[in-house]
Design a protein around this motif. Structure first.
Motif, mmCIF file in Angstrom:
data_model
loop_
_atom_site.group_PDB
_atom_site.id
_atom_site.type_symbol
_atom_site.label_atom_id
_atom_site.label_comp_id
_atom_site.label_asym_id
_atom_site.label_seq_id
_atom_site.Cartn_x
_atom_site.Cartn_y
_atom_site.Cartn_z
ATOM 1 N N THR A 77 10.016 -18.755 -20.036
ATOM 2 C CA THR A 77 10.451 -19.972 -20.722
ATOM 3 C C THR A 77 11.134 -19.553 -22.017
ATOM 4 O O THR A 77 10.555 -18.827 -22.817
ATOM 5 N N LEU A 78 12.374 -20.015 -22.184
ATOM 6 C CA LEU A 78 13.164 -19.697 -23.371
ATOM 7 C C LEU A 78 13.514 -20.977 -24.109
ATOM 8 O O LEU A 78 13.708 -22.025 -23.487
ATOM 9 N N SER A 79 13.634 -20.882 -25.422
ATOM 10 C CA SER A 79 14.181 -21.995 -26.204
ATOM 11 C C SER A 79 15.406 -21.464 -26.937
ATOM 12 O O SER A 79 15.453 -20.300 -27.332
ATOM 13 N N ILE A 80 16.391 -22.336 -27.058
ATOM 14 C CA ILE A 80 17.653 -21.963 -27.706
ATOM 15 C C ILE A 80 18.302 -23.226 -28.244
ATOM 16 O O ILE A 80 18.076 -24.328 -27.734
ATOM 17 N N GLU A 81 19.107 -23.059 -29.275
ATOM 18 C CA GLU A 81 19.884 -24.178 -29.790
ATOM 19 C C GLU A 81 21.343 -23.944 -29.420
ATOM 20 O O GLU A 81 21.915 -22.907 -29.749
ATOM 21 N N LEU A 82 21.925 -24.894 -28.687
ATOM 22 C CA LEU A 82 23.326 -24.820 -28.271
ATOM 23 C C LEU A 82 24.059 -26.041 -28.790
ATOM 24 O O LEU A 82 23.626 -27.175 -28.554
ATOM 25 N N ARG A 83 25.147 -25.804 -29.487
ATOM 26 C CA ARG A 83 25.964 -26.894 -30.038
ATOM 27 C C ARG A 83 25.119 -27.898 -30.820
ATOM 28 O O ARG A 83 25.284 -29.108 -30.706
ATOM 29 N N GLY A 84 24.148 -27.371 -31.577
ATOM 30 C CA GLY A 84 23.321 -28.213 -32.424
ATOM 31 C C GLY A 84 22.196 -28.942 -31.712
ATOM 32 O O GLY A 84 21.492 -29.735 -32.327
ATOM 33 N N MET A 85 21.997 -28.684 -30.416
ATOM 34 C CA MET A 85 20.944 -29.355 -29.662
ATOM 35 C C MET A 85 19.916 -28.339 -29.168
ATOM 36 O O MET A 85 20.288 -27.277 -28.665
ATOM 37 N N PRO A 86 18.619 -28.673 -29.282
ATOM 38 C CA PRO A 86 17.591 -27.760 -28.773
ATOM 39 C C PRO A 86 17.461 -27.856 -27.251
ATOM 40 O O PRO A 86 17.469 -28.941 -26.683
ATOM 41 N N PHE A 87 17.363 -26.697 -26.612
ATOM 42 C CA PHE A 87 17.164 -26.607 -25.169
ATOM 43 C C PHE A 87 15.917 -25.786 -24.900
ATOM 44 O O PHE A 87 15.612 -24.853 -25.640
ATOM 45 N N GLN A 88 15.236 -26.114 -23.811
ATOM 46 C CA GLN A 88 14.173 -25.268 -23.279
ATOM 47 C C GLN A 88 14.523 -24.982 -21.838
ATOM 48 O O GLN A 88 14.855 -25.892 -21.070
ATOM 49 N N LEU A 89 14.486 -23.700 -21.471
ATOM 50 C CA LEU A 89 14.844 -23.258 -20.130
ATOM 51 C C LEU A 89 13.595 -22.715 -19.452
ATOM 52 O O LEU A 89 12.976 -21.773 -19.949
ATOM 53 N N PHE A 90 13.226 -23.299 -18.327
ATOM 54 C CA PHE A 90 12.054 -22.885 -17.566
ATOM 55 C C PHE A 90 12.550 -22.158 -16.322
ATOM 56 O O PHE A 90 13.260 -22.753 -15.495
ATOM 57 N N MET A 91 12.188 -20.881 -16.195
ATOM 58 C CA MET A 91 12.712 -20.069 -15.100
ATOM 59 C C MET A 91 11.606 -19.384 -14.321
ATOM 60 O O MET A 91 10.542 -19.105 -14.860
ATOM 61 N N ARG A 92 11.921 -19.129 -13.043
ATOM 62 C CA ARG A 92 11.041 -18.361 -12.165
ATOM 63 C C ARG A 92 11.724 -17.051 -11.841
ATOM 64 O O ARG A 92 12.947 -16.996 -11.710
ATOM 65 N N THR A 119 21.600 -22.133 -13.316
ATOM 66 C CA THR A 119 21.649 -21.089 -14.341
ATOM 67 C C THR A 119 20.709 -19.947 -13.976
ATOM 68 O O THR A 119 19.618 -20.164 -13.466
ATOM 69 N N TYR A 120 21.153 -18.739 -14.228
ATOM 70 C CA TYR A 120 20.320 -17.558 -13.995
ATOM 71 C C TYR A 120 20.508 -16.564 -15.133
ATOM 72 O O TYR A 120 21.490 -16.609 -15.869
ATOM 73 N N PHE A 121 19.563 -15.667 -15.268
ATOM 74 C CA PHE A 121 19.614 -14.531 -16.189
ATOM 75 C C PHE A 121 19.175 -13.304 -15.406
ATOM 76 O O PHE A 121 18.245 -13.386 -14.599
ATOM 77 N N THR A 122 19.833 -12.186 -15.634
ATOM 78 C CA THR A 122 19.401 -10.901 -15.076
ATOM 79 C C THR A 122 19.289 -9.920 -16.227
ATOM 80 O O THR A 122 20.229 -9.775 -17.010
ATOM 81 N N PHE A 123 18.130 -9.264 -16.334
ATOM 82 C CA PHE A 123 17.881 -8.289 -17.387
ATOM 83 C C PHE A 123 17.585 -6.936 -16.749
ATOM 84 O O PHE A 123 16.789 -6.854 -15.812
ATOM 85 N N GLU A 166 15.701 -17.416 -12.381
ATOM 86 C CA GLU A 166 16.487 -18.588 -11.995
ATOM 87 C C GLU A 166 15.844 -19.852 -12.555
ATOM 88 O O GLU A 166 14.627 -20.035 -12.476
ATOM 89 N N LEU A 167 16.701 -20.711 -13.095
ATOM 90 C CA LEU A 167 16.260 -21.954 -13.735
ATOM 91 C C LEU A 167 15.671 -22.913 -12.707
ATOM 92 O O LEU A 167 16.252 -23.119 -11.644
ATOM 93 N N PHE A 168 14.508 -23.488 -13.018
ATOM 94 C CA PHE A 168 13.965 -24.557 -12.172
ATOM 95 C C PHE A 168 13.813 -25.866 -12.936
ATOM 96 O O PHE A 168 13.641 -26.926 -12.346
ATOM 97 N N LYS A 169 13.938 -25.814 -14.273
ATOM 98 C CA LYS A 169 13.833 -27.022 -15.090
ATOM 99 C C LYS A 169 14.440 -26.733 -16.446
ATOM 100 O O LYS A 169 14.294 -25.630 -16.970
ATOM 101 N N ALA A 170 15.130 -27.725 -17.015
ATOM 102 C CA ALA A 170 15.703 -27.579 -18.360
ATOM 103 C C ALA A 170 15.477 -28.863 -19.138
ATOM 104 O O ALA A 170 15.531 -29.958 -18.581
ATOM 105 N N LEU A 171 15.233 -28.695 -20.434
ATOM 106 C CA LEU A 171 15.094 -29.843 -21.337
ATOM 107 C C LEU A 171 16.154 -29.737 -22.420
ATOM 108 O O LEU A 171 16.386 -28.666 -22.972
ATOM 109 N N ARG A 172 16.816 -30.864 -22.700
ATOM 110 C CA ARG A 172 17.753 -30.967 -23.819
ATOM 111 C C ARG A 172 17.223 -32.074 -24.704
ATOM 112 O O ARG A 172 17.022 -33.193 -24.245
ATOM 113 N N ASN A 173 16.967 -31.771 -25.965
ATOM 114 C CA ASN A 173 16.337 -32.731 -26.879
ATOM 115 C C ASN A 173 15.038 -33.269 -26.284
ATOM 116 O O ASN A 173 14.765 -34.464 -26.347
ATOM 117 N N GLN A 174 14.252 -32.411 -25.638
ATOM 118 C CA GLN A 174 12.958 -32.725 -25.035
ATOM 119 C C GLN A 174 13.056 -33.709 -23.873
ATOM 120 O O GLN A 174 12.068 -34.334 -23.501
#
Length: 158
Positions: free
Chosen positions: A118-133, A66-70, A49-57
């Motif tokens: 912690t994941l990094s991804i580019e969405l719609r031309g913008m860099p994101f960093q996703l910090f999850m627990r 936001t969440y992810f399940t694997f 589960e997301l606890f912090k996100a950065l868009r363009n730093q």
């Protein structure tokens, strides 16, 4: 003192040993890399589960919730707002998670431990960093045959 023939033999042995050592070192690196992937897949399994996100730093709240399940079977679910929410296949390759959906995405793993992803991804031309627990696992309540939550007899006040 070494004769010229002994010196030549010693130098030849050194030059032959160097490439062999280099090939052995490369083989070791390749085998270690395979172990990391397996270890990461085991660490990756579960709900994050997301606890912090950065868009363009810069901090952003647009991805709150936001969440992810694997799963260990190679399936993932996310509500990241880039497509319909639902289960899809994923592949773990090195430090990348490749989401195999109608709109494929590649996430770069920046950090992975038993509690932080912690994941990094580019969405719609913008860099994101996703910090999850890692989400806490909640055990379901035990129910008796009548559909009532069980209560231990020794815990009832007298």
């Amino acid at each position: 003192m070494l004769s010229s023939e002994e010196h030549r033999y010693t130098m030849t042995a050194r030059f032959c040993a160097l490439p062999l050592f280099g090939m052995a070192f490369c083989a070791l690196l390749i085998s270690c890399n395979s172990e990391v992937v397996v270890k990461n897949k085991a660490l990756l399994t579960g709900r994050w589960e997301l606890f912090k996100a950065l868009r363009n730093q810069k901090a952003t709240e647009t991805l709150d919730g936001t969440y992810f399940t694997f799963s260990d079977a190679g399936k993932m679910t996310t509500n990241l707002p880039v497509g319909p929410e639902g289960e899809c296949d994923f592949e773990l390759s090195g430090n990348q998670i490749k989401q195999k959906s109608a709109k494929p995405l590649t996430y770069n793993i920046v950090e992975l431990s038993d509690s932080i992803l912690t994941l990094s991804i580019e969405l719609r031309g913008m860099p994101f960093q996703l910090f999850m627990r890692r989400a806490a696992v909640v055990a379901p309540a035990v129910q008796d045959n009548l559909g009532v939550d069980s209560v231990r007899v020794d815990s009832v006040p007298r």
